[in-house]
Design a protein around this motif. Structure first.
Motif, PDB file in Angstrom:
ATOM      1  N   MET A   1      16.255  14.658  13.961  1.00  0.00           N
ATOM      2  CA  MET A   1      17.172  15.727  14.299  1.00  0.00           C
ATOM      3  C   MET A   1      18.324  15.730  13.298  1.00  0.00           C
ATOM      4  SD  MET A   1      15.954  17.142  17.127  1.00  0.00           S
ATOM      5  CE  MET A   1      17.374  18.055  17.758  1.00  0.00           C
ATOM      6  N   LYS A   2      18.892  16.879  13.064  1.00  0.00           N
ATOM      7  CA  LYS A   2      20.009  17.013  12.136  1.00  0.00           C
ATOM      8  C   LYS A   2      21.155  16.080  12.537  1.00  0.00           C
ATOM      9  CE  LYS A   2      23.239  20.450  10.291  1.00  0.00           C
ATOM     10  NZ  LYS A   2      23.684  21.885  10.367  1.00  0.00           N
ATOM     11  N   GLY A   3      21.589  15.237  11.600  1.00  0.00           N
ATOM     12  CA  GLY A   3      22.708  14.336  11.838  1.00  0.00           C
ATOM     13  C   GLY A   3      22.377  13.096  12.642  1.00  0.00           C
ATOM     14  N   GLU A   4      21.079  12.865  12.942  1.00  0.00           N
ATOM     15  CA  GLU A   4      20.677  11.710  13.754  1.00  0.00           C
ATOM     16  C   GLU A   4      19.653  10.852  13.002  1.00  0.00           C
ATOM     17  OE1 GLU A   4      19.295  12.889  17.580  1.00  0.00           O
ATOM     18  OE2 GLU A   4      21.008  14.211  17.982  1.00  0.00           O
ATOM     19  N   ARG A   5      19.391   9.665  13.554  1.00  0.00           N
ATOM     20  CA  ARG A   5      18.373   8.782  12.993  1.00  0.00           C
ATOM     21  C   ARG A   5      16.985   9.314  13.327  1.00  0.00           C
ATOM     22  NH1 ARG A   5      20.201   4.865   9.334  1.00  0.00           N
ATOM     23  NH2 ARG A   5      21.965   3.700  10.176  1.00  0.00           N
ATOM     24  N   SER A   6      16.020   8.965  12.506  1.00  0.00           N
ATOM     25  CA  SER A   6      14.641   9.347  12.779  1.00  0.00           C
ATOM     26  C   SER A   6      14.098   8.522  13.941  1.00  0.00           C
ATOM     27  CB  SER A   6      13.778   9.126  11.533  1.00  0.00           C
ATOM     28  OG  SER A   6      13.831   7.769  11.132  1.00  0.00           O
ATOM     29  N   PHE A   7      13.093   9.040  14.629  1.00  0.00           N
ATOM     30  CA  PHE A   7      12.470   8.314  15.726  1.00  0.00           C
ATOM     31  C   PHE A   7      10.965   8.561  15.730  1.00  0.00           C
ATOM     32  CE2 PHE A   7      13.768  12.421  17.355  1.00  0.00           C
ATOM     33  CZ  PHE A   7      12.713  12.853  18.134  1.00  0.00           C
ATOM     34  N   LYS A   8      10.233   7.526  16.130  1.00  0.00           N
ATOM     35  CA  LYS A   8       8.772   7.595  16.134  1.00  0.00           C
ATOM     36  C   LYS A   8       8.281   8.317  17.378  1.00  0.00           C
ATOM     37  CE  LYS A   8       4.710   4.570  15.687  1.00  0.00           C
ATOM     38  NZ  LYS A   8       4.264   3.164  15.603  1.00  0.00           N
TER      39      LYS A   8
END
Length: 206
Positions: free
Chosen positions: A147-154
């Motif tokens: 998501m924009k401005g957030e960490r990636s997630f699996k």
């Protein structure tokens, strides 16, 4: 002690990759025309070779325009792009919180608010025994969202509905359809596209 072991482990992985690609420098040795993107946004042209992927480390072989090979870890560059079979393939370096490691992931869909990534097709899995450390290649099919401005997630096939419903609270019209025909795990690209379309539409009417 744990940090010391981790450093030795990464050194072993890196040296194994370097040895395996020691002779892979010629333009016809499974490399493709492309470029890398440095951390400050500069593009350096050359050829892209093998992508090494493990939970602990990710490396790409880059041969510059002078024929000099470099083995670049994901933490050292923003990403890379190459052309294969008349298609542009883009990889981006993302940080994985669980493994505390930077990894190259293929960009499947880049959007204004939500982007979809996929892991390389093969991952090296290491095991430690009394005989020493060994690695074996396994097929992978991992998907990651950012998501924009957030960490990636699996995102896993099992539990994807729960995760998406929690992460996409700002898009109730999509949430209520998750898991239904057209909104299943196999439809991730379409779901991501719809989220970005909704985001762009909201921005336009505000």
């Amino acid at each position: 002690m744990k940090r010391y072991f981790t450093l030795l482990f990464l050194l072993f992985i890196t040296s194994s990759f370097l040895q395996a690609n020691a002779d892979c420098c010629a333009p016809n040795d499974e490399t493709y025309e492309g470029y890398i993107v440095t951390l400050d946004g500069k593009k350096l042209t050359g050829r892209i070779g093998e992508i090494f992927y493990s939970d602990e480390l990710s490396i790409v072989l880059f041969v510059n325009d002078f024929g000099t090979p470099y083995h670049l870890q994901a933490r050292l560059i923003t990403g890379f792009v190459f052309e294969r079979e008349q298609e542009l393939v883009e990889y981006e370096s993302l940080f994985k919180n669980k493994d505390r490691a930077w990894t190259f992931f293929k960009v499947m869909h880049r959007g204004a608010v939500l982007s979809l990534f996929k892991s390389p097709e093969e991952k090296v899995q290491f095991t430690v025994s009394e005989e020493g450390m060994t690695g074996r290649k396994i097929n992978t099919n991992e998907y990651w969202l950012k998501m924009k401005g957030e960490r990636s997630f699996k995102l896993n096939r099992l539990g994807y509905k729960r995760v998406l419903k929690r992460r996409l609270q700002d898009y109730p019209s999509v949430i209520k359809k998750i898991g239904k025909p057209g909104y299943k795990f196999k439809d991730l690209e379409a779901i991501v596209q719809e989220i970005n379309d909704l985001y762009t539409y909201k921005k336009r009417i505000l």
